[in-house]
Design a protein around this motif. Structure first.
Motif, PDB file in Angstrom:
ATOM      1  N   PHE A   1       1.971   2.089  -3.443  1.00 14.73           N
ATOM      2  CA  PHE A   1       0.894   2.742  -4.202  1.00 14.73           C
ATOM      3  C   PHE A   1       0.787   4.222  -3.825  1.00 14.73           C
ATOM      4  O   PHE A   1       0.679   5.094  -4.700  1.00 14.73           O
TER       5      PHE A   1
ATOM      6  N   ILE B   1       0.841  -1.211   0.000  1.00 16.20           N
ATOM      7  CA  ILE B   1       0.000   0.000   0.000  1.00 16.20           C
ATOM      8  C   ILE B   1       0.864   1.245   0.000  1.00 16.20           C
ATOM      9  O   ILE B   1       0.575   2.224  -0.699  1.00 16.20           O
TER      10      ILE B   1
ATOM     11  N   LEU C   1      -2.791  -3.854  -4.183  1.00 17.04           N
ATOM     12  CA  LEU C   1      -2.705  -3.403  -2.795  1.00 17.04           C
ATOM     13  C   LEU C   1      -2.678  -4.544  -1.793  1.00 17.04           C
ATOM     14  O   LEU C   1      -2.161  -4.379  -0.689  1.00 17.04           O
TER      15      LEU C   1
ATOM     16  N   VAL D   1      -6.609  -1.857   4.590  1.00 15.00           N
ATOM     17  CA  VAL D   1      -6.200  -1.074   3.421  1.00 15.00           C
ATOM     18  C   VAL D   1      -6.719   0.358   3.523  1.00 15.00           C
ATOM     19  O   VAL D   1      -5.977   1.329   3.306  1.00 15.00           O
TER      20      VAL D   1
END
Length: 480
Positions: free
Chosen positions: A170, A167, A222, A244
């Motif tokens: 990202f 994550i 993710l 998340v």
């Protein structure tokens, strides 16, 4: 005159030529004496991407190494890089690395300063700069409670840190916080063919398999969690979604989040949590007699229109719906598609929190919900192209690590696509196409004291795309 023993041995060791069918008056003869030649010279581009993102170095920090540094030749950084680069280049099995360990090109990619392994401690290892399958396999076989007292298997992964890394990568890839993101949830079958831990026969997929859960945001992966197949498809999805979302909102507290999934994730607990968190959702909804009765007239009209025109006919309706068993805590908006095809009636339903005035029924279904099919392509890209289905080790933990390796390999290839291939003919290519056209380049390798020469094939047909990809990377600062 009698040959000396040395001369005899030299004669016997000379590679036997391979004589192919003649080309006109010319003989076609092949020898295995070309020196150090690789078919993976384009893999150096992956190393350039790593130098600018640091994804492999960050991944290596997710392992605890209890080995004594002075006694090892392959630190965790090297083991992780070797394994991930191997997957990117198309080598899915650990067995492949018993040959790859002697490949100087892969050694350069990993960062070995002695790419031909000429100065290894043990004479049996000389000429092989990289780790073999047994050393790499220790990563997968290390137990969760391993410590310094273990004799061999003491490189322990930390799953929580790996989950956070995916994550964070990202988030770091975005220049600024977007106004909205879409989180796609999906599960898929991962067939298994042995007696691995967690083995279960799944009736729908008609095989023994795992049921991994994925979360994507666009092309960014993710989360990838390996699960047994004896569960509801949505089991664990809410826990993973909470993790998340929490990590994203710590960085982007105001971003609007939409969660999307098929009917396997249409569960009241997930929808209720989304509603309480101010998160919108759109999920597929399994059809039932009550829902079909609601659009009975629309289905008849679509059938009549299809018969009249000989083409597909469809219409969309907004419904207010709540389950009779009160498994839903509230009444929700349902969008119904009344469709008739040449093969017959094809009704579909989705449930959503989005308002009809902002998202009319047809737009919500055709533009928003159907776009989730792109996520299915990303799963196939990872599973088939990055070998996420090679979960053949004995334990769930070991197979989860293999899924992580595949996930990081996908992330690295996606970084190559979005950073290096932007503006080229390969900017929308899948991983397997990128591997074939950009990474698989034949080259001769010559290592000197001051340089490593990579003499690539003069006939390589994608030189322009390769050069443009390299130029694109030169515009990005190094990570270290």
């Amino acid at each position: 005159m009698l040959k000396t023993k040395a001369a005899f041995l030299m004669t016997e060791c000379k590679p036997k030529p391979v004589e192919f069918h003649a080309l006109g008056s010319r003989e076609v003869v092949a020898h295995f004496d070309g020196g150090d030649i690789t078919s993976d010279a384009g893999g150096l581009m992956l190393r350039e991407v790593e130098q600018r993102t640091g994804i492999l170095r960050k991944f290596a920090t997710c392992f605890t190494d209890y080995r004594k540094a002075e006694l090892i030749e392959h630190p965790v950084d090297d083991l992780v890089a070797q394994r991930v680069y191997g997957l990117c280049l198309g080598y899915e099995d650990l067995n492949d690395h018993d040959e790859l360990r002697a490949d100087p090109l892969l050694a350069v990619m990993v960062g070995k300063t002695d790419p031909k392994g000429e100065h290894r401690r043990e004479s049996r290892d000389q000429g092989k700069a990289l780790a073999g399958k047994s050393t790499l396999n220790r990563l997968e076989l290390t137990r969760a409670d391993a410590g310094p007292g273990e004799r061999y298997k003491k490189v322990m992964m930390n799953p929580e840190r790996i989950d956070r890394l995916m994550i964070d990568h990202f988030l770091d890839a975005q220049d600024r916080a977007p106004l909205q993101i879409v989180l796609d949830l999906d599960a898929t079958d991962d067939p298994i063919h042995g007696h691995q831990e967690g083995r279960f026969f799944h009736g729908y997929y008609d095989c023994y398999c795992y049921l991994p859960l994925y979360i994507f945001c666009g092309e960014f992966l993710l989360s990838a969690q390996l699960r047994t197949a004896d569960i509801d498809p949505a089991k664990g999805a809410l826990t993973d979604l909470k993790r998340v979302v929490a990590q994203i909102r710590r960085t982007w507290p105001r971003v609007h989040i939409l969660v999307r999934g098929d009917s396997g994730f249409c569960r009241d607990a997930i929808m209720d949590w989304c509603e309480r968190q101010g998160i919108d959702y759109v999920f597929g909804l399994a059809k039932n007699p009550r829902l079909l009765k609601e659009i009975e007239e629309e289905l008849k009209a679509a059938e009549a229109e299809s018969v009249r025109t000989g083409a597909m006919a469809r219409s969309f309706n907004n419904l207010r719906y709540r389950t009779l068993e009160k498994t839903w805590g509230r009444t929700r908006r349902v969008v119904a598609k009344a469709e008739h095809l040449n093969q017959g009636s094809n009704p579909r339903f989705v449930v959503t929190s989005l308002a009809p005035r902002l998202f009319p029924a047809a737009v919500l279904y055709e533009t928003l919900y159907c776009a989730r099919g792109e996520m299915e392509n990303r799963i196939k890209e990872q599973q088939l192209g990055m070998f996420a289905d090679r979960t053949s080790t004995a334990t769930m933990r070991g197979n989860q690590l293999r899924l992580y390796f595949s996930s990081i390999a996908y992330i690295l290839m996606h970084d190559l696509r979005r950073l290096a291939l932007k503006g080229t003919e390969l900017e929308r290519a899948q991983c397997t196409t990128i591997r074939l056209k950009l990474l698989k380049i034949g080259a001769q390798i010559h290592v000197t004291v001051r340089r490593v020469w990579i003499r690539m094939a003069a006939g390589y047909p994608y030189k322009d795309a390769f050069q443009q990809a390299f130029d694109n990377l030169q515009q990005i600062p190094l990570h270290c």
